[in-house]
Design an enzyme around this catalytic site. Structure first.
Site, short mmCIF file in Angstrom:
data_model
loop_
_atom_site.label_atom_id
_atom_site.label_comp_id
_atom_site.label_asym_id
_atom_site.label_seq_id
_atom_site.Cartn_x
_atom_site.Cartn_y
_atom_site.Cartn_z
N MET A 14 1.03 -0.74 -0.10
CA MET A 14 -0.28 0.02 0.09
C MET A 14 0.68 1.69 0.02
O MET A 14 1.72 1.62 1.03
CB MET A 14 -0.56 0.11 1.39
N CYS A 79 -5.18 5.16 10.95
CA CYS A 79 -4.74 4.87 9.82
C CYS A 79 -4.60 3.49 9.87
O CYS A 79 -5.97 2.89 8.47
CB CYS A 79 -2.92 5.10 8.82
N GLY A 104 1.05 -7.85 9.31
CA GLY A 104 2.28 -8.37 10.49
C GLY A 104 2.17 -8.05 12.22
O GLY A 104 2.46 -7.63 12.42
N CYS A 200 3.06 6.95 11.16
CA CYS A 200 2.69 6.43 10.37
C CYS A 200 1.85 6.67 8.64
O CYS A 200 2.11 7.51 8.41
CB CYS A 200 0.58 6.20 10.75
#
Length: 389
Positions: A14, A79, A104, A200
């Site tokens: 992404m 996010c 993850g 982020c």
């Protein structure tokens, strides 16, 4: 890990931040290259998807508004809520035809991985309320086996729908074990990277320089909380968060931010890192997002409930009592005063190993310093002078 268990795996990268937007160094291209190399080594398909526009509209614009209003937002939680576990999950399920999404994150759920695949995926209409007659077995969000790396804090605003479709392969493993496995599978280029600790998807950079590219400077004064004396000047209240050290020109000793007044531009400071003006034991949140979609039955029944609280990722859990308000917000009374509670951050709640959900901190109770000042005034008022005889 997923390949070893016989799953058909696709890698997706992404991109949420456009490096051409600003002058800072952005590692997105390097990250994408690393992800592509992992997919090559594992011999799995690789896709790339861009959410630059969505990130700007749903996360970064909000971030700037919060800073301007004197709050300190948490972009990582937002996010996950709006991008990874909303746009990305829908992309994986609807466009790629995936049965589940694996990330993850160090977290676990109450659902066995096999159960994720046994469900039929139905695109639910985006309504305010779910069908009250729909019988659903809610999935719980549980802390990771590695409590130090546990990331449920950052997942405390994700939807039940997304959680139901998510697998966390690292949830039962320690970071050291994961690194060892990565080395065994020749993923050395990933192991050499430092852990990301910045905003982020934007990365680690000079915060003041970065934020001043988007917000106009608003010069103001550093003011002592003890005697209202002006100690120095600053470029904008949004550059400081509660508990942070304030660099005040000409002063050798460290001062710490204890409060902000957006109307006047004053940033209030105290002369020590553990000053009582930094400690509070009461806060109010906005409407709480419960992972189970409803408040816990005990809280609904009794309007009060004990659980644990944190507002920073790695702070120790603090016992607290929640008081439920009619509008879904909660008052949080802490068992002991906590340093630098900050409006805009998220109050995340835990019961045992379960992460219940979170609410944004919108109001703070009085600090220990304010309470002490009040008591001192009461004592002064109580002193009566005996008339001379």
């Amino acid at each position: 890990l997923l390949r070893q268990r016989g799953y058909q795996v696709t890698g997706v990268f992404m991109k949420n931040w456009d490096s051409v937007d600003e002058k800072g160094i952005c590692s997105a291209d390097k990250d994408c290259e690393d992800a592509y190399r992992v997919c090559q080594i594992l011999d799995i398909p690789f896709h790339q998807v861009s959410y630059v526009k969505e990130y700007w509209n749903e996360v970064f614009s909000y971030l700037l508004n919060e800073y301007e209003s004197g709050k300190t937002p948490n972009p990582d939680i937002l996010c996950n809520k709006y991008i990874k576990f909303n746009h990305f999950v829908h992309y994986a399920l609807d466009k790629l035809g995936a049965d589940a999404v694996a990330t993850g994150h160090y977290a676990r759920t109450s659902q066995e991985d096999d159960e994720v695949f046994q469900q039929k995926y139905i695109q639910r209409p985006q309504g305010l309320f779910r069908n009250r007659f729909e019988v659903r077995n809610n999935i719980k969000l549980l802390q990771a086996a590695d409590r130090i790396k546990d990331q449920t804090f950052f997942l405390s605003q994700i939807s039940q729908e997304a959680l139901r479709r998510t697998i966390f392969p690292l949830g039962d493993l320690t970071k050291d074990f994961v690194r060892k496995m990565a080395a065994e599978h020749h993923l050395h280029h990933v192991l050499q990277r430092k852990e990301s600790m910045g905003i982020c998807f934007i990365g680690k950079r000079n915060f003041e320089k970065f934020i001043l590219e988007y917000l106009e400077p608003h010069p103001g004064n550093f003011v002592s909380i003890e005697d209202n004396k002006v100690m120095g000047t600053h470029k904008g209240w949004f550059l400081y968060t509660l508990g942070q050290g304030a660099r005040i020109g000409g002063l050798r000793d460290a001062w710490f931010v204890v409060d902000k007044n957006v109307a006047t531009g004053d940033v209030f400071v105290a002369p020590s890192t553990d000053h009582p003006a930094l400690y509070r034991d009461l806060l109010r949140t906005n409407r709480v997002h419960w992972i189970a979609e409803e408040p816990p039955a005990e809280l609904v029944r009794d309007k009060m409930m004990t659980c644990n609280f944190r507002f920073l990722h790695q702070m120790a859990l603090v016992p607290c009592t929640l008081t439920l308000n009619q509008d879904g917000t909660v008052w949080v009374t802490l068992a002991k005063p906590v340093r630098a509670l900050t409006p805009g951050q998220f109050a995340v709640f835990y019961k045992g190993e379960e992460c219940l959900g979170s609410g944004k901190i919108v109001r703070l109770g009085p600090s220990l310093y304010t309470l002490q000042q009040g008591k001192n005034r009461e004592k002064t008022d109580d002193v009566r002078v005996e008339p001379a005889t």
